[in-house]
Design an enzyme around this catalytic site. Structure first.
Site, short mmCIF file in Angstrom:
data_model
loop_
_atom_site.label_atom_id
_atom_site.label_comp_id
_atom_site.label_asym_id
_atom_site.label_seq_id
_atom_site.Cartn_x
_atom_site.Cartn_y
_atom_site.Cartn_z
CD GLU A 237 4.77 9.29 -14.96
OE1 GLU A 237 4.98 8.94 -16.14
OE2 GLU A 237 5.59 9.07 -14.04
CG HIS B 73 6.88 10.89 -10.00
ND1 HIS B 73 8.21 10.97 -10.35
CD2 HIS B 73 6.27 10.15 -10.96
CE1 HIS B 73 8.40 10.31 -11.49
NE2 HIS B 73 7.23 9.80 -11.88
CD GLU C 196 -10.46 -1.73 -3.90
OE1 GLU C 196 -9.95 -2.84 -4.00
OE2 GLU C 196 -11.67 -1.47 -4.10
CG HIS D 98 -0.31 0.23 2.52
ND1 HIS D 98 0.27 -0.79 3.22
CD2 HIS D 98 -0.16 1.34 3.27
CE1 HIS D 98 0.77 -0.32 4.35
NE2 HIS D 98 0.52 0.97 4.41
#
Length: 144
Positions: free
Chosen positions: A110, A64, A42, A8
């Site tokens: 991104e 990033h 999610e 996660h």
């Protein structure tokens, strides 16, 4: 190999409701749980934890989080991000369609069409300065 993938990602945010709204309304995430100081979302297969923290501050380097999108969905998601007023922090100079943007807490994100395989194929055609390639981790020693 002991690592199976990313479990996660946790991002510190200054305003939980604003952050949840951005990740759900703009990026299409699904809220799975929320409490006074955080939320679980999610985004595709990504488990994202947003954690309230007054110390949250923008990164000053190029670190990033890149999120995979398919070619068909890229244009509409790019438009939703631009319409949200998200700051664009970098222009795409690599293979594959990408948009580099910030969330409301200035985490650098991104959206990218492509994967490691397509990136390496592109790099084989036009390698970065000093780039070496290793097939299947050749020469690497597994962690004990």
């Amino acid at each position: 190999m002991a690592i199976g993938g990313i479990n996660h990602v946790t991002l510190a945010v200054r305003d939980l409701d604003r952050a949840v709204n951005f990740y759900v309304q703009v990026l299409g995430g699904r809220r799975r749980a929320q409490w006074a100081r955080g939320a679980y979302l999610e985004l595709g297969t990504l488990w994202l934890c947003l954690e309230l923290d007054a110390r949250a501050a923008p990164q000053v380097d190029d670190s990033h989080l890149a999120l995979s999108v398919n070619a068909q969905g890229f244009a509409s998601l790019k438009e939703a991000i631009r319409l949200s007023g998200a700051r664009i922090w970098k222009e795409n100079l690599s293979e594959g369609a990408s948009l580099y943007f910030e969330d409301p807490d200035r985490h650098k994100l991104e959206i990218h069409v492509g994967d490691l395989r397509t990136r390496l194929a592109s790099c084989h055609e036009k390698p970065y300065e000093g780039m070496e390639f290793f097939d299947d981790g050749e020469g690497e020693t597994p962690a004990q």
